[in-house]
Design an enzyme around this catalytic site. Structure first.
Site, PDB file in Angstrom:
ATOM      1  N   LYS A  31       0.725  -1.216  -0.060  1.00  0.00           N
ATOM      2  CA  LYS A  31      -0.045   0.041  -0.236  1.00  0.00           C
ATOM      3  C   LYS A  31       0.938   1.321   0.020  1.00  0.00           C
ATOM      4  CE  LYS A  31      -3.874  -1.885   2.716  1.00  0.00           C
ATOM      5  NZ  LYS A  31      -4.916  -1.704   1.555  1.00  0.00           N
TER       6      LYS A  31
ATOM      7  N   ARG B  80     -10.116 -11.496   2.002  1.00  0.00           N
ATOM      8  CA  ARG B  80     -11.207 -12.365   1.378  1.00  0.00           C
ATOM      9  C   ARG B  80     -10.507 -13.706   1.360  1.00  0.00           C
ATOM     10  NH1 ARG B  80     -11.613  -8.993  -4.018  1.00  0.00           N
ATOM     11  NH2 ARG B  80     -11.307  -7.229  -2.792  1.00  0.00           N
TER      12      ARG B  80
HETATM   13  N1  BES Z   1      -8.179  -3.532   4.144  1.00  0.00           N
HETATM   14  C1  BES Z   1      -8.120  -3.404   3.086  1.00  0.00           C
HETATM   15  C2  BES Z   1      -9.536  -2.613   2.574  1.00  0.00           C
HETATM   16  C3  BES Z   1      -9.553  -1.021   3.488  1.00  0.00           C
HETATM   17  C4  BES Z   1      -9.429  -0.143   2.384  1.00  0.00           C
HETATM   18  C5  BES Z   1     -10.325  -1.043   4.740  1.00  0.00           C
HETATM   19  C6  BES Z   1      -9.789   1.245   3.200  1.00  0.00           C
HETATM   20  C7  BES Z   1     -10.482   0.117   5.296  1.00  0.00           C
HETATM   21  C8  BES Z   1     -10.159   1.277   4.555  1.00  0.00           C
HETATM   22  C9  BES Z   1      -8.363  -4.426   2.034  1.00  0.00           C
HETATM   23  O1  BES Z   1      -7.525  -5.481   2.501  1.00  0.00           O
HETATM   24  C10 BES Z   1      -7.739  -4.298   0.776  1.00  0.00           C
HETATM   25  O2  BES Z   1      -6.685  -3.641   0.795  1.00  0.00           O
HETATM   26  N2  BES Z   1      -8.552  -4.039  -0.178  1.00  0.00           N
HETATM   27  C11 BES Z   1      -7.919  -3.913  -1.639  1.00  0.00           C
HETATM   28  C12 BES Z   1      -8.424  -5.007  -2.461  1.00  0.00           C
HETATM   29  C13 BES Z   1      -8.010  -4.610  -3.901  1.00  0.00           C
HETATM   30  C14 BES Z   1      -6.576  -4.755  -4.103  1.00  0.00           C
HETATM   31  C15 BES Z   1      -8.703  -5.816  -4.865  1.00  0.00           C
HETATM   32  C16 BES Z   1      -8.699  -2.308  -2.040  1.00  0.00           C
HETATM   33  O3  BES Z   1      -9.977  -2.332  -1.740  1.00  0.00           O
HETATM   34  O4  BES Z   1      -7.938  -1.653  -2.565  1.00  0.00           O
HETATM   35 ZN    ZN Z   2      -5.464  -5.255   2.011  1.00  0.00          ZN
END
Ligand code: BES
Ligand code: ZN
Ligand code: ZN
Length: 495
Positions: A270, A344
């Site tokens: 990230k 997931r």
């Molecule tokens: N933990 C994150 C989602 C999240 C984003 C929670 C903002 C709280 C606030 C999750 O694991 C994630 O990183 N999701 C990605 C998925 C994508 C790579 C398919 C996302 O939503 O960007």
């Molecule tokens: Zn994530």
């Protein structure tokens, strides 16, 4: 804090709280209040409009009267929020001996529900996020040993006293949940989540089993293991079982919560700007913990199982790589397109483990799953997905009552294509910047073994948010109320 519920005050109070609704009769209500408490009404009627959160203090010989505005037609959520915010902001100025006067509640409103909401809010407002500050903490007046709250209500009785006690009970659990979710990633390892569950189980009477890394491996919870590969901290798989006496004929509910104690994204790392917020990526797990604890505390008539797969998602030489194909508990293979779609993966194992071993009548999972859910609904509502219209409608209704709002998104099979893999049974990311919350839900559906009453809640936008407690975002406790009320009403609605 000692709480008593009476219909006539026995002694004088230095501080009395009056929650006041914004209604057509407001001038009359205020005149009455003025008459009964001996001060002139005219200026008060001019100054105080009872808008939500508005505070008006009246100083008299006897002490301080505090009017707290609730806005128009306040329900549980509005009363709760007004009191929580008031309690937090007024902590320097309140006495430890308070009277909550509910005698001026509009006849058409539910005074007992207001009482519960007010007490829930008052106590929760005592939460202090400065857990790691080294200077001595100042206790909120209502947390002092001599603290006392007298609730004045028209028809006091055992039932109302119980409802008010419920408000306190919620507040205490919600505080614990705040603390868990706000804890930084270095103070909150998967094992700490397990310990929290074990302690809570001991205290409130539910069974807790924790699978360690070896047992996770023996059970072939391979998707959880895959996410954990980049971490130096072992994963845990937490199983909580609350079963009241004579429960054989009661419906069963299975809750599964995402317990990612910190989400760096893994190799699909990230950006750093908001990465610190990812200590809250166990908000789904926290909601499950809170709901199981509350069910046990309130002795709800339900068989409840909570499952929390927990790990952090880190970068390491052994980390799962984009494109890797992994196994899962269900036996299905998964192509990991993006290692940041880790929630997931661990939920896939949690869901199939739950269905295979517990076969609950109702299956609910909660997760801070996607940025897409945040972009869709912002910070005001979680996304709900379900293959069961009745369940979705019921949860929606309760969400409006409790203020923990959810809004439904579709699970149409047309979205199934998004997660078709060329090389494995399914892939964890479509690769497209669209409909991310929906394709994540479709991915989870794949692991529910066609369970007919499944609900998925994507709480990414609502588990961690702005509030009076902190300058940055912090825990909201989202889900604890929603799930507990839902579970509590199941048996009632079956009758
Ligand atoms: N933990 C994150 C989602 C999240 C984003 C929670 C903002 C709280 C606030 C999750 O694991 C994630 O990183 N999701 C990605 C998925 C994508 C790579 C398919 C996302 O939503 O960007
Ligand atoms: Zn994530
Ligand atoms: Zn995550």
């Amino acid at each position: 804090m000692k709480i008593t519920v009476v219909s006539k005050p026995k002694d004088e109070f230095k501080t009395i709280l009056f929650p006041i609704e914004k209604e057509d009769q407001l001038a009359n209500v205020l005149s009455q209040l003025a008459e009964n408490t001996n001060f002139p009404a005219e200026e008060l009627i001019n100054d105080f409009k009872a808008d939500h959160g508005e505070v008006q203090v009246i100083y008299s010989q006897a002490g301080k009267l505090i009017l707290l505005g609730l806005g128009k037609n306040p329900g549980f959520a509005e009363v709760f929020k007004a009191f929580r915010s008031f309690s937090f902001k007024w902590k320097e100025k309140l006495q430890s001996r308070l009277c909550l006067n509910l005698l001026y509640v509009n006849a058409s409103s539910n005074a007992a529900l207001w009482g519960e909401a007010a007490v829930n809010g008052l106590i929760l407002g005592g939460y202090d996020a400065g857990h790691y500050k080294t200077d001595q903490k100042k206790l909120h007046p209502i947390e002092k040993t001599d603290a006392e709250l007298v609730v004045l209500i028209k028809n006091s009785g055992k039932k109302i006293a119980e409802q008010i006690a419920k408000g306190r009970s919620f507040a205490n659990t919600q505080k614990e949940i705040f603390h868990l979710v706000n804890a930084p990633g270095n103070k909150k390892l998967p094992g700490d989540l397990a310990n929290w569950a074990i302690q809570s189980g001991k205290k409130h009477g539910f069974k807790v089993r924790v699978l360690n890394k070896k047992q996770i491996s023996e059970n072939e919870l391979d998707a959880l293991l895959a996410v954990n590969r980049g971490s130096e901290h072992p994963p845990v798989f937490i199983i909580m079982e609350y079963t009241p006496a004579d429960s054989d004929s009661l419906p069963s509910v299975g809750l599964v919560g995402k317990g990612v104690t910190f989400d760096t994204g893994g190799l699909s790392i990230k950006p750093s700007g908001n990465m610190h917020f990812m200590k809250s990526d166990m908000g789904g797990a926290a909601a499950v913990f809170g709901a199981v604890e509350m069910a046990a505390k309130l002795k709800l008539p339900i068989r409840l199982t909570g499952i929390v797969p927990a790990t952090d998602n880190c970068v390491g030489s052994k980390s799962v790589k984009p494109g890797d194909v992994i196994n899962s508990y269900s036996g299905k293979s998964i192509e990991v397109i993006d290692t940041d779609a880790e929630g997931r993966l661990i939920l896939a194992d949690g869901l199939s483990y739950m269905v295979k071993n517990y076969k609950p009548d109702i299956l609910i999972d909660l997760a801070t799953l996607t940025g897409s859910a945040v972009r869709t609904l912002g910070y005001e509502a979680g996304a709900i997905f379900s293959n069961n219209d009745e369940l979705a409608a019921k949860l929606y209704d309760i969400s409006i009552q409790t203020g923990e709002r959810v809004w439904r998104l579709p699970l149409w099979d047309a979205y199934r294509n998004e997660i078709k893999s060329d090389v494995a049974d399914v892939k964890n990311f479509s690769g497209k910047p669209v409909a991310g919350a929906i394709s994540a839900a479709k991915f989870l559906e794949f692991f529910t073994e066609k369970h007919p009453s499944w609900v998925h809640l994507d709480i990414a936008g609502v588990a961690f948010g702005d509030s009076e407690f902190t300058t940055q975002k912090s825990a909201t406790g989202f889900g604890v109320r929603l799930l507990t009320e839902f579970i509590g009403q199941l048996v009632m609605s079956e009758k």
